[in-house]
Enzyme design. Sequence first.
Site, short mmCIF file in Angstrom:
data_model
loop_
_atom_site.label_atom_id
_atom_site.label_comp_id
_atom_site.label_asym_id
_atom_site.label_seq_id
_atom_site.Cartn_x
_atom_site.Cartn_y
_atom_site.Cartn_z
N GLU A 84 10.58 -17.95 -8.24
CA GLU A 84 10.37 -18.08 -6.80
C GLU A 84 9.88 -19.49 -6.43
OE1 GLU A 84 11.49 -15.93 -4.83
OE2 GLU A 84 11.91 -14.43 -6.37
N ASP A 135 16.48 -19.86 -11.63
CA ASP A 135 16.22 -19.34 -12.97
C ASP A 135 15.88 -20.48 -13.93
OD1 ASP A 135 16.77 -16.78 -12.11
OD2 ASP A 135 18.78 -16.68 -13.00
#
Length: 414
Positions: free
Chosen positions: A258, A341
């Site tokens: 995030e 990611d």
Amino acid sequence: MLELLVAATGAFDVETATRAYLDTLQGPARAKSDAYFEGGYWLLLWGTLVGVLVDWLLLRFRIASAIRGFAERVSKRAWIVTAITAFAYTLIGSIVTLPWTIYTGYVREKRYDLLDQDFGAWAGEQAIGLAMALVLVPLVVAAIYAVIRRAPRSWWLWGTGVIGLFMLVGMVLGPVFIAPLFNEYTELEAGPLRDRIEAVAAKHDIPAEHIYVFDQSKQNKRISANVSGLGPTIRISLNDNLLERTGEDEILAVMGHEMGHYKLNHIWWIVGIMLGLFALGLFVTSRVAPVLIRRFGERWGVREVGDPASLPVLAICLGLWMLAMTPAQNSLIRWAESEADAFGLDAAREPDGFAKVAMRLSEYRKIEPGALEEMLFFDHPSGATRVRMAMQWKADNLADPQMVVPDEGYLESE
């Protein structure tokens, strides 16, 4: 608490390590996961067709023109006529499609054990969403039709600007006024976990004064986190399922992901992607809708594109366009997710935590799709792609990477 077995197998092999994780999802659990996600492919098609059918019925039986006629008797102001028409269109559409909404949002989710709410609680949240739509949709539609009347040839471009403005306002206000209508948000309590999250954020100059936890467990067991808001309202939030169902290494992996969205400015990228798709869709609509109205407008009671009764025509055109653009939209968003990611792996340095989270998401995402399937239908990298990325990062960045074999049954841990 989840335990992992470390296998002393000599040299670390990425494919072997990846397969060790993927093979923990087998039998009925994998079949259930695959069936749920693959069924969603058809929901995309049938959902669009249901919307098109409802819009066609509103035209075929001149319901849209009757609503506009009623609105014109109420007021002579064009924007009020449009707002009343959009309000009735939204309300009628929601009522007519209610059986479909109940099936897709409640019955099907219950069938796959992905919804914990009873029908009353679920319906209450649907009612809140409808109430917001009955306020916001008329405002957006009235603004777009005002643009159509003032710029009949280039309205698609100005209409994109209108949509963009409403998106930005929604992004700023959403975390403060909309999200709390569905969940309670509280600050993550002080402690070792928060200290580690803040340390990762500080290392990458990411503000972490506010880290929120929201009570999604009242709705479902899915683990999730998100970056929301804009400017003064931007925040990172994680749900209570993530805290209760996973270990610290998994939480840090998710929070690193995030933070990647924030650091890489993905909010702006995704807004740009969506506006680009809307711009193209509105352009196509601006060319196709007049042709349809010239041919069928008298039968439908629709005078021109600027007539609010044309709203179902515009909705059909834009709905079909967005369905056709689903693979492009998915691929662009999946690219942003893959970037996050990669950032998260570098930031949190928890490859096995990342792999475990990817496997847990198999509760509602097919773990190992084909390449074409992933390109067409996945707006996030598949679990297999993510586990393989984590194991490759592990091989490339750790001095002595160890093969980790997840303990049998860990996916069922709460």
